[in-house]
Design a protein around this motif. Structure first.
Motif, PDB file in Angstrom:
ATOM      1  N   GLU A  42       0.821  -1.202   0.000  1.00  0.00           N
ATOM      2  CA  GLU A  42       0.000   0.000   0.000  1.00  0.00           C
ATOM      3  C   GLU A  42       0.854   1.249   0.000  1.00  0.00           C
ATOM      4  N   GLU A  43       2.018   1.199   0.662  1.00  0.00           N
ATOM      5  CA  GLU A  43       2.851   2.383   0.751  1.00  0.00           C
ATOM      6  C   GLU A  43       3.760   2.562  -0.457  1.00  0.00           C
ATOM      7  N   ASP A  44       3.884   1.537  -1.277  1.00  0.00           N
ATOM      8  CA  ASP A  44       4.810   1.591  -2.418  1.00  0.00           C
ATOM      9  C   ASP A  44       4.024   1.999  -3.642  1.00  0.00           C
ATOM     10  N   VAL A  45       4.109   3.273  -4.045  1.00  0.00           N
ATOM     11  CA  VAL A  45       3.337   3.803  -5.159  1.00  0.00           C
ATOM     12  C   VAL A  45       4.242   4.310  -6.246  1.00  0.00           C
ATOM     13  N   ARG A  46       5.531   3.959  -6.191  1.00  0.00           N
ATOM     14  CA  ARG A  46       6.445   4.532  -7.167  1.00  0.00           C
ATOM     15  C   ARG A  46       6.230   3.976  -8.564  1.00  0.00           C
ATOM     16  N   GLU A  47       5.659   2.722  -8.675  1.00  0.00           N
ATOM     17  CA  GLU A  47       5.464   2.133  -9.988  1.00  0.00           C
ATOM     18  C   GLU A  47       4.310   2.792 -10.736  1.00  0.00           C
ATOM     19  N   ASN A  48       3.538   3.624 -10.084  1.00  0.00           N
ATOM     20  CA  ASN A  48       2.389   4.230 -10.746  1.00  0.00           C
ATOM     21  C   ASN A  48       2.736   5.524 -11.452  1.00  0.00           C
ATOM     22  N   ILE A  49       4.007   5.915 -11.433  1.00  0.00           N
ATOM     23  CA  ILE A  49       4.407   7.136 -12.140  1.00  0.00           C
ATOM     24  C   ILE A  49       4.483   6.814 -13.619  1.00  0.00           C
ATOM     25  N   ILE A  50       3.649   7.404 -14.425  1.00  0.00           N
ATOM     26  CA  ILE A  50       3.580   7.166 -15.864  1.00  0.00           C
ATOM     27  C   ILE A  50       4.005   8.448 -16.555  1.00  0.00           C
ATOM     28  N   THR A  51       5.031   8.373 -17.397  1.00  0.00           N
ATOM     29  CA  THR A  51       5.566   9.550 -18.076  1.00  0.00           C
ATOM     30  C   THR A  51       5.002   9.617 -19.475  1.00  0.00           C
ATOM     31  N   TYR A  52       4.384  10.723 -19.811  1.00  0.00           N
ATOM     32  CA  TYR A  52       3.876  10.972 -21.156  1.00  0.00           C
ATOM     33  C   TYR A  52       4.811  11.907 -21.896  1.00  0.00           C
ATOM     34  N   ASP A  53       4.547  12.226 -23.153  1.00  0.00           N
ATOM     35  CA  ASP A  53       5.411  13.058 -24.016  1.00  0.00           C
ATOM     36  C   ASP A  53       6.835  12.523 -24.001  1.00  0.00           C
TER      37      ASP A  53
ATOM     38  N   SER B 265       9.795  13.631   6.542  1.00  0.00           N
ATOM     39  CA  SER B 265       8.466  14.235   6.644  1.00  0.00           C
ATOM     40  C   SER B 265       8.071  14.954   5.381  1.00  0.00           C
ATOM     41  N   ASP B 266       9.072  15.398   4.581  1.00  0.00           N
ATOM     42  CA  ASP B 266       8.772  16.123   3.352  1.00  0.00           C
ATOM     43  C   ASP B 266       8.375  15.115   2.272  1.00  0.00           C
ATOM     44  N   VAL B 267       7.279  15.381   1.560  1.00  0.00           N
ATOM     45  CA  VAL B 267       6.806  14.488   0.504  1.00  0.00           C
ATOM     46  C   VAL B 267       7.798  14.432  -0.650  1.00  0.00           C
ATOM     47  N   ALA B 268       8.402  15.568  -1.004  1.00  0.00           N
ATOM     48  CA  ALA B 268       9.347  15.599  -2.126  1.00  0.00           C
ATOM     49  C   ALA B 268      10.557  14.729  -1.834  1.00  0.00           C
ATOM     50  N   GLN B 269      11.044  14.846  -0.587  1.00  0.00           N
ATOM     51  CA  GLN B 269      12.177  14.004  -0.228  1.00  0.00           C
ATOM     52  C   GLN B 269      11.782  12.523  -0.233  1.00  0.00           C
ATOM     53  N   LEU B 270      10.520  12.224   0.218  1.00  0.00           N
ATOM     54  CA  LEU B 270      10.069  10.838   0.201  1.00  0.00           C
ATOM     55  C   LEU B 270      10.021  10.278  -1.217  1.00  0.00           C
ATOM     56  N   LEU B 271       9.494  11.082  -2.158  1.00  0.00           N
ATOM     57  CA  LEU B 271       9.432  10.627  -3.551  1.00  0.00           C
ATOM     58  C   LEU B 271      10.829  10.431  -4.141  1.00  0.00           C
ATOM     59  N   ALA B 272      11.732  11.370  -3.805  1.00  0.00           N
ATOM     60  CA  ALA B 272      13.101  11.227  -4.316  1.00  0.00           C
ATOM     61  C   ALA B 272      13.765   9.988  -3.749  1.00  0.00           C
ATOM     62  N   LEU B 273      13.505   9.694  -2.453  1.00  0.00           N
ATOM     63  CA  LEU B 273      14.071   8.500  -1.852  1.00  0.00           C
ATOM     64  C   LEU B 273      13.523   7.237  -2.488  1.00  0.00           C
ATOM     65  N   ARG B 274      12.199   7.198  -2.713  1.00  0.00           N
ATOM     66  CA  ARG B 274      11.605   6.010  -3.338  1.00  0.00           C
ATOM     67  C   ARG B 274      12.097   5.834  -4.781  1.00  0.00           C
TER      68      ARG B 274
ATOM     69  N   ARG C 250      16.806  -7.193  -0.051  1.00  0.00           N
ATOM     70  CA  ARG C 250      16.154  -5.891   0.174  1.00  0.00           C
ATOM     71  C   ARG C 250      16.733  -5.237   1.437  1.00  0.00           C
ATOM     72  N   GLN C 251      17.194  -4.005   1.247  1.00  0.00           N
ATOM     73  CA  GLN C 251      17.779  -3.271   2.366  1.00  0.00           C
ATOM     74  C   GLN C 251      16.667  -2.686   3.243  1.00  0.00           C
ATOM     75  N   PRO C 252      16.867  -2.726   4.506  1.00  0.00           N
ATOM     76  CA  PRO C 252      15.834  -2.096   5.389  1.00  0.00           C
ATOM     77  C   PRO C 252      15.735  -0.612   5.115  1.00  0.00           C
ATOM     78  N   ARG C 253      14.535  -0.160   5.058  1.00  0.00           N
ATOM     79  CA  ARG C 253      14.301   1.258   4.762  1.00  0.00           C
ATOM     80  C   ARG C 253      14.504   2.114   6.026  1.00  0.00           C
ATOM     81  N   PRO C 254      15.168   3.221   5.865  1.00  0.00           N
ATOM     82  CA  PRO C 254      15.286   4.144   7.011  1.00  0.00           C
ATOM     83  C   PRO C 254      13.960   4.852   7.228  1.00  0.00           C
TER      84      PRO C 254
END
Length: 781
Positions: free
Chosen positions: A637-648, A700-709, A692-696
């Motif tokens: 549920e927390e892993d949503v990185r595969e849903n990023i779809i790039t157009y153009d 709290s910042d969403v941008a940093q979370l997305l960059a980490l994922r 799989r490495q344990p996640r730190p």
């Protein structure tokens, strides 16, 4: 006018003969009478005899063989003699002035026997013929200069051995090239130079014959005979020639067979089966081919029972083989006689017989380790059925023939008793039942018992044991089949409805009588009459049964006469039906006529098949939809990185994994430190899953979370899709426009927030891009 020509043969007194040549002469009118009649007279022609010259004569000078002379030759030198024809000028020469004929070289009569020549006298000045040419012959006189030769030699001949004296062998013929018509130069006489006293030759005909009787091929097979042919009638001074005749004596059956020894000894192991070769016997026969073929036979009866003898394929050796099984414990040796006989006997040589010989043969039987031997070749046992387990069936017994005191162990092969119905005592071979037997289930049990020596497990033998299950009267008689019959409502009393037959499964019951009995009493609707043959007749009683819709159930009692007697009860169904005049059934159940018409069985089956097909399609459709939904669900549920779809997408797309190196499109400045080890391929599923490495704890910042994922997804090669996340933010070093991607613009070096050059200067194609990046973002509160 020409006159007579005279021929002189001037060689020591006249080898030649005189001859005259008369030529026609012309006469002219004499001067005395003036013109007058012309007188003509014919002169005689030359008369020639044959001239002879001795062959092979060689002198120092040419040999004079004759002389030509004409009477017109006055010795004035005006006449010239000419010689033409065979050998003229080469072999024979003539003196033109004197007419002397000479031979210039030695002649060979065998090459040429005579020469034909032409002689002519001409005027030397004008070459005008003085006489017509005349022909004469010079013959070469033969001398004995050629020895006889045998053109067909050397000769080879064959004559049977033991031939009588004077038997013709061959005829030899010599040829002499000398003249047979002159003297004895070609008269030949034949003699034997070598080959006496075995052969002789006819002096005149050259036929070679045997000279002594009973020449034996076995003593000397080949003779070399030298034959001489001598001319001059065999007298001294004649020439001779010789040839060889190789005479071979052909074989006849004149020698009987003979065994080289009087006693032959062989040995054979007792376990040798029929047909085993014991040994070879050969009787010697010096004859050849078919004359040496032999047949062997055993003379004594005891030997022919245990052994047999036959001839090999060459017809020379006798093959002694085993005829029946041998037993060392029963008999240890056999002695018998063997006879060898020629198969082809020539009656002409019976006096040299008899053509057979006899030798003694002794065969010793050798002891061999043998498996135990059962007392019987097969066992037949019996046991009654229904006996308690452990009932004695019988006993098998085997013993070691080599050592009768040796213990034997018995066992039943499992495949012969798959149901484990029997057991056997290993020590004494006693067979007992394990379960109660039922004859009606199985009558015969075929067991295979194995007997093994305790001292040698390899020595084992088998025997078949047939166990018969004996019958007991344990089955009550039954009806042969279920009986469901009918009777017409108009049937007369006492009418036969059905013949009922009984069946008893017991063997004793089948051989005894089975009795049947129906209901008794005045109220019985039907009568059963026992036929006393295992059957009964179902009859309609004198009082007919009242009609009703339900069928009648007639009880039948059955019992046998076994010990103890067994009985049972059965039921016969009888329906009272309405019949047509011909006796066929019109209806048996009136209620069936009133029942509404329903669907047929085929229609019901078709409806059920359609409903089942529809249900199957619905279940399949629901299963496919559920599977599709589960495939689209996020594993975590927390892993949503595969849903990023790039157009153009300006690049090759997700499917383009071979056109270029994907790693070249990533920004080397923004990439993290490389992982140790070989680089992982991102276009195929890795064989070893990376731990799989344990996640730190997440920021709290969403941008940093997305960059980490995003970084975790780029560095993990085991998570699908393996090459779907592609970074196009890096356009290469030295680009004047920098990156066009908004994903990495915030992380560019130097912290620049937009392009270094105004986007409005790029033209109308980049107007939309200029509007998006040209607007200033409001400051963060």
């Amino acid at each position: 006018m020409w006159g007579l020509v005279r021929l002189l043969l001037a060689w020591l007194g006249g080898w030649g003969c005189m001859g005259r040549l008369a030529a026609p002469a012309r006469a002219w009118a004499g001067s005395r009478g003036g013109p007058g009649p012309v007188l003509l007279r014919n002169r005689r022609s030359w008369v020639w005899n044959q001239f002879f010259v001795i062959e092979e004569y060689a002198g120092p000078e040419p040999v004079l063989i004759g002389k030509l002379h004409s009477d017109v030759d006055r010795g004035e030198g005006r006449t010239k003699y000419l010689l033409t024809g065979e050998g003229a000028g080469t072999v024979f020469v003539i003196d033109e002035a004197t007419g002397n004929i000479h031979v210039t070289k030695s002649l060979d009569r065998e090459e040429k026997a005579q020469y034909v020549l032409l002689a002519q006298a001409v005027d030397r000045a004008s070459n005008r013929p003085l006489e017509p040419p005349s022909e004469f012959i010079i013959k070469v006189q033969d001398i004995n200069d050629n020895p006889p030769i045998f053109p067909l030699g050397p000769y080879h001949a064959t004559v049977p051995e033991m031939s009588n004296v004077g038997t013709s062998v061959i005829q030899v013929t010599a040829h002499d090239a000398d003249d047979p018509s002159y003297g004895n130069s070609a008269k030949l006489v034949y003699t034997v130079l070598d080959g006496l006293p075995f052969f002789s030759v006819d002096p005149q005909t050259g036929v070679v014959r045997t000279a002594i009787p009973n020449m034996d091929r076995e003593t000397q097979e080949e003779f070399l005979v030298v034959i001489q042919a001598k001319d001059m009638g065999g007298h001294m001074g004649g020439l001779s020639g010789s040839t060889t005749v190789t005479v071979t004596l052909s074989d006849v059956n004149d020698n009987p067979p003979k065994f080289p020894q009087s006693l032959y000894q062989f040995s054979v192991v007792e376990t040798a089966g029929p047909g085993t070769l014991v040994g070879r016997l050969r009787a010697q026969d010096p004859d050849l081919g078919d004359n040496a073929l032999m047949a062997y036979s055993i003379l004594d009866g005891e030997g022919s029972e245990a052994f047999s003898i036959s001839t090999d394929s060459q017809g020379r050796d006798g093959l002694l083989t085993v005829r029946k099984p041998l037993d060392f414990e029963t008999r240890r040796s056999y002695s018998f006689r063997v006879e060898a006989t020629n198969t082809l006997i020539d009656p002409a040589y019976l006096r040299r017989g008899p053509f057979k010989d006899v030798a003694s043969v002794r065969v010793a039987v050798q002891d061999a380790p043998e498996p135990p031997a059962f007392t019987q070749a097969a066992y037949h046992l019996a046991v009654p059925e229904n006996k308690a387990p452990g009932t004695l069936v019988g006993q098998v017994s085997a013993s070691d023939l080599d050592s009768p005191a040796s213990p034997i162990r018995y066992s039943i092969l499992p495949h012969s008793d798959p149901e484990r119905c029997f057991s056997i005592e290993p020590e004494d071979g006693t067979i007992r039942t394990v379960v109660p037997l039922d004859r009606e289930t199985r009558v015969w049990h075929n067991l295979t018992v194995l007997a093994t020596e305790l001292d040698s497990s390899a020595q084992a033998s088998r025997v078949q044991v047939a166990i018969q299950t004996l019958d007991e009267n344990d089955n009550a008689p039954q009806l042969a089949e279920p009986y469901d019959t009918f009777v017409c409502d108009s049937a007369a009393p006492g009418q036969l409805i059905q013949v009922i037959r009984a069946l008893d499964r017991d063997e004793v019951g089948n051989s005894s009588r089975v009795s049947l009995q129906g209901p008794l009493g005045p109220d019985a609707n039907f009568t059963v009459r026992d036929n006393r043959d295992g059957s009964a007749s179902l009859l309609l009683p004198s009082r007919p049964a009242p009609p009703r819709q339900a069928p009648y159930l007639v009880p039948i009692e059955l019992w046998d006469w076994g010990q103890p007697a067994m009985s049972s009860t059965a039921t016969v169904t009888v329906s009272v039906c309405r019949c047509r005049p011909d006796g066929s059934v019109a209806s048996c159940r009136p209620e069936a006529q009133l029942s509404p018409a329903g669907l047929s069985t085929g229609a019901l089956l078709a409806i059920i098949t359609c409903v089942g097909t529809l249900l199957a399609l619905v279940v399949l459709f629901v299963a496919l939809r559920r599977q599709k939904q589960e495939a689209l669900m996020v594993l975590e549920e927390e892993d949503v990185r595969e849903n990023i779809i790039t157009y153009d997408d300006e690049g090759g797309g997700e499917e383009d994994t071979e056109a270029f190196d994907i790693s070249a499109l990533q920004n080397p400045d923004g990439a993290g430190p490389p992982n140790p080890g070989p680089p992982a391929r991102r276009d195929v599923l890795p064989r070893a899953r990376a731990p799989r490495q344990p996640r730190p704890p997440g920021p709290s910042d969403v941008a940093q979370l997305l960059a980490l994922r995003l970084r975790e997804a780029d560095d993990d090669p085991s998570v699908p899709p393996y090459d779907s996340v592609q970074v196009y933010g890096y356009e290469g070093r030295g680009s004047s426009c920098g990156s066009l991607s908004s994903l990495g613009s915030g992380s560019e070096a130097g912290g620049a927030s937009g392009p270094t050059e105004p986007l409005d200067d790029w033209g109308p194609l980049f107007r939309t891009l200029a509007e998006l990046y040209g607007a200033k973002e409001p400051p963060a509160p």
